[in-house]
Scaffold this active site. Structure first.
Site, PDB file in Angstrom:
ATOM      1  N   HIS A 304     -43.501  76.152 -18.390  1.00 12.28           N
ATOM      2  CA  HIS A 304     -44.626  76.416 -19.293  1.00 12.28           C
ATOM      3  C   HIS A 304     -44.236  76.140 -20.736  1.00 12.28           C
ATOM      4  O   HIS A 304     -44.589  75.109 -21.286  1.00 12.28           O
ATOM      5  CB  HIS A 304     -45.097  77.862 -19.100  1.00 12.28           C
ATOM      6  CG  HIS A 304     -46.372  78.206 -19.815  1.00 12.28           C
ATOM      7  ND1 HIS A 304     -47.208  77.264 -20.377  1.00 12.28           N
ATOM      8  CD2 HIS A 304     -46.975  79.419 -20.060  1.00 12.28           C
ATOM      9  CE1 HIS A 304     -48.252  77.865 -20.918  1.00 12.28           C
ATOM     10  NE2 HIS A 304     -48.131  79.169 -20.743  1.00 12.28           N
ATOM     11  N   HIS A 350     -49.892  65.828 -17.298  1.00 17.70           N
ATOM     12  CA  HIS A 350     -50.448  67.166 -17.504  1.00 17.70           C
ATOM     13  C   HIS A 350     -51.183  67.584 -16.241  1.00 17.70           C
ATOM     14  O   HIS A 350     -51.754  66.751 -15.542  1.00 17.70           O
ATOM     15  CB  HIS A 350     -51.406  67.176 -18.708  1.00 17.70           C
ATOM     16  CG  HIS A 350     -51.811  68.553 -19.132  1.00 17.70           C
ATOM     17  ND1 HIS A 350     -52.881  69.205 -18.566  1.00 17.70           N
ATOM     18  CD2 HIS A 350     -51.280  69.402 -20.055  1.00 17.70           C
ATOM     19  CE1 HIS A 350     -52.993  70.400 -19.129  1.00 17.70           C
ATOM     20  NE2 HIS A 350     -52.044  70.548 -20.028  1.00 17.70           N
ATOM     21  N   ASP A 405     -46.198  68.355 -25.855  1.00 20.87           N
ATOM     22  CA  ASP A 405     -44.756  68.587 -25.961  1.00 20.87           C
ATOM     23  C   ASP A 405     -43.971  67.330 -26.314  1.00 20.87           C
ATOM     24  O   ASP A 405     -42.822  67.423 -26.737  1.00 20.87           O
ATOM     25  CB  ASP A 405     -44.223  69.169 -24.652  1.00 20.87           C
ATOM     26  CG  ASP A 405     -44.883  70.488 -24.302  1.00 20.87           C
ATOM     27  OD1 ASP A 405     -44.887  71.381 -25.169  1.00 20.87           O
ATOM     28  OD2 ASP A 405     -45.409  70.618 -23.185  1.00 20.87           O
TER      29      ASP A 405
END
Length: 469
Positions: A304, A350, A405
């Site tokens: 996460h 994702h 990210d």
């Protein structure tokens, strides 16, 4: 129709000739007060009535099918939660109360001389569904500054943690210890009526958000700056500016980056681990401190909240192995070798999105404006040009595009924050805005204890008529 309903139409009107009129009308709907709690007190009965009517008419309506794969696959794609503050569209990305990230960047108030939205404005939007005025955002900034001081036992606790205790463990533990200050826990023990729950959850949530930068900055100073003082909160500065000051960063561009970072990491629908955890724990009527602390333990997991750290480790190793500037052809070969060895390219793909993450895009735009010649940014930009095509050729990835990210760590590194273990704490400070806004609404709408039905494999086999063996 409630204002919350009407406000969700705003993005569809932004490009119409009525856009200016609509936005002025939307702001004026509650612009007469700067007190967020007063605005909520007006909105809640209307939303309660709207949902009550909806449930009466459609409560027994089927909204989807559940497959065996969904049950074994982490409930992926299963519609099982009501979460008001944001919705994730596979093609568009995140929308905060109906507004895309570019729309938030355009519409939300900014600091004097700044270009990025203030997180205070996003919080107002998440809570109310309304684009706030500058006066309303300024009220939130001052309110958080007023509530920011940490109780002495939490300060003592942070100062006595061993330096080998992970920053996220310290963050979560300190938040749990703040439970001693909970207005909701105290009111519940005194028998407050359930219609008043939201008021005390609101107070706790405002207190907690106000204190998080102090906790996070103290952890940073203790671990990486020899325990130096975080200084005092300045009530004339916004939340992000006070945070960067306490961290020890004085560059205006870094403060602008922090405003952007805290805004875009704030919420990402209700099914991710941190949001779902806070919702689940909160449904037991645990106070916001306990609920959010539990969420942070989920965020600390490598699947996460640690992804941006993993991206930076991978980029650093790539840069070390490949040397300086690398041709696109060599980079393409490197990516293929990575995939053929059974590894993944971190920062790409994702669980829900099927396009480039708009949170990546706005960070890329920030970098193009402020650090276009930084070697690490140029490497990230080169990967953006090459990796998606390679993943498409490989044919395994459902989404070959970069996520949030893939970029955030590079920006933080550029401004001198090189302590990768700490990055998830920043993520946690931001995520409070979304999950606590929802927690207030969960109590206002009387959401019950979450209790789904579990099944054994044997039970599933019997249910679908499969032979066990």
């Amino acid at each position: 129709m409630s204002f919350l309903s009407v406000s969700r139409l705003a993005p569809k009107l932004l490009n119409s000739k009525n856009a200016t009129y609509f936005l002025v009308a939307a702001r004026n709907a509650s612009a007469s007060t700067t007190n967020l709690k007063d605005v909520l007190a007006d909105l809640i009965p209307k939303e309660q009535s709207r949902i009550k009517n909806f449930k009466q008419q459609y409560g027994k309506t089927n909204i989807g099918q559940i497959t065996v794969d969904m049950v074994y696959g982490g409930m992926r794609g299963m519609k099982g939660l009501v979460y008001e503050t944001s919705v994730l569209d596979p093609e568009e990305g995140i929308r905060f109360r109906g507004y895309s990230i570019p729309e938030c960047q355009k519409l939300l108030p900014k600091a004097p001389g700044g270009e990025e939205p203030l997180p205070e404005g996003l919080f107002w939007l998440l809570v109310t569904g309304q684009v706030p005025t500058e006066e309303q955002v300024n009220w939130v900034s001052k309110e958080w500054a007023k509530r920011a001081a940490l109780p002495s036992h939490v300060v003592t606790m942070l100062d006595n943690f061993p330096t080998n205790l992970h920053p996220m463990s310290q963050f979560s533990a300190a938040i749990t210890a703040l439970n001693s200050e909970s207005s909701f826990a105290r009111a519940y023990s005194e028998g407050v009526h359930k219609t008043k729950y939201w008021e005390f959850v609101y107070e706790d949530s405002m207190d907690l958000i106000a204190k998080l930068p102090c906790i996070a900055a103290k952890i940073y100073r203790n671990l990486y700056r020899e325990g130096s003082s975080i200084g005092a909160i300045d009530s004339n500065l916004d939340w992000s500016h006070n945070f960067t000051n306490m961290l020890g960063y004085s560059e205006a561009q870094f403060t602008e980056l922090m405003r952007l970072y805290l805004t875009i990491h704030s919420d990402h629908e209700g099914g991710n681990v941190s949001a779902h955890t806070s919702h689940l724990v909160g449904s037991a009527l645990s106070d916001p401190y306990l609920s959010f602390s539990a969420a942070m333990n989920g965020l600390a997991g490598p699947l996460h909240g640690l992804a941006n750290q993993e991206v930076l480790v991978w980029l650093t190793a790539l840069q070390k192995e490949m040397g300086g500037e690398v041709s696109d052809e060599r980079m393409r070969d490197y990516i293929w070798n990575t995939l053929k060895s059974g590894r993944v390219v971190p920062g790409y793909g994702h669980a829900v999105l099927r396009k480039t993450d708009p949170r990546y895009t706005c960070q890329r735009e920030f970098a193009l404006k402020h650090l276009p010649n930084d070697p690490m940014f140029k490497l990230v930009a080169q990967l953006y040009k090459i990796v998606p095509n390679v993943l498409l050729e490989q044919g395994k990835a459902k989404n070959p595009w970069p996520n949030v990210d893939a970029h955030s760590g590079v920006l933080l590194q550029y401004y001198g924050m090189t302590e990768m273990n700490y990055y998830t704490v920043l993520f946690g400070v931001s995520r409070a805005l979304g999950v606590l806004a929802q927690l207030v609404w969960s109590r206002a709408l009387g959401f019950p204890l979450e209790r789904p039905k579990s099944m054994s494999t044997e039970g599933l086999m019997t249910l679908v008529g499969a032979k066990s063996g």
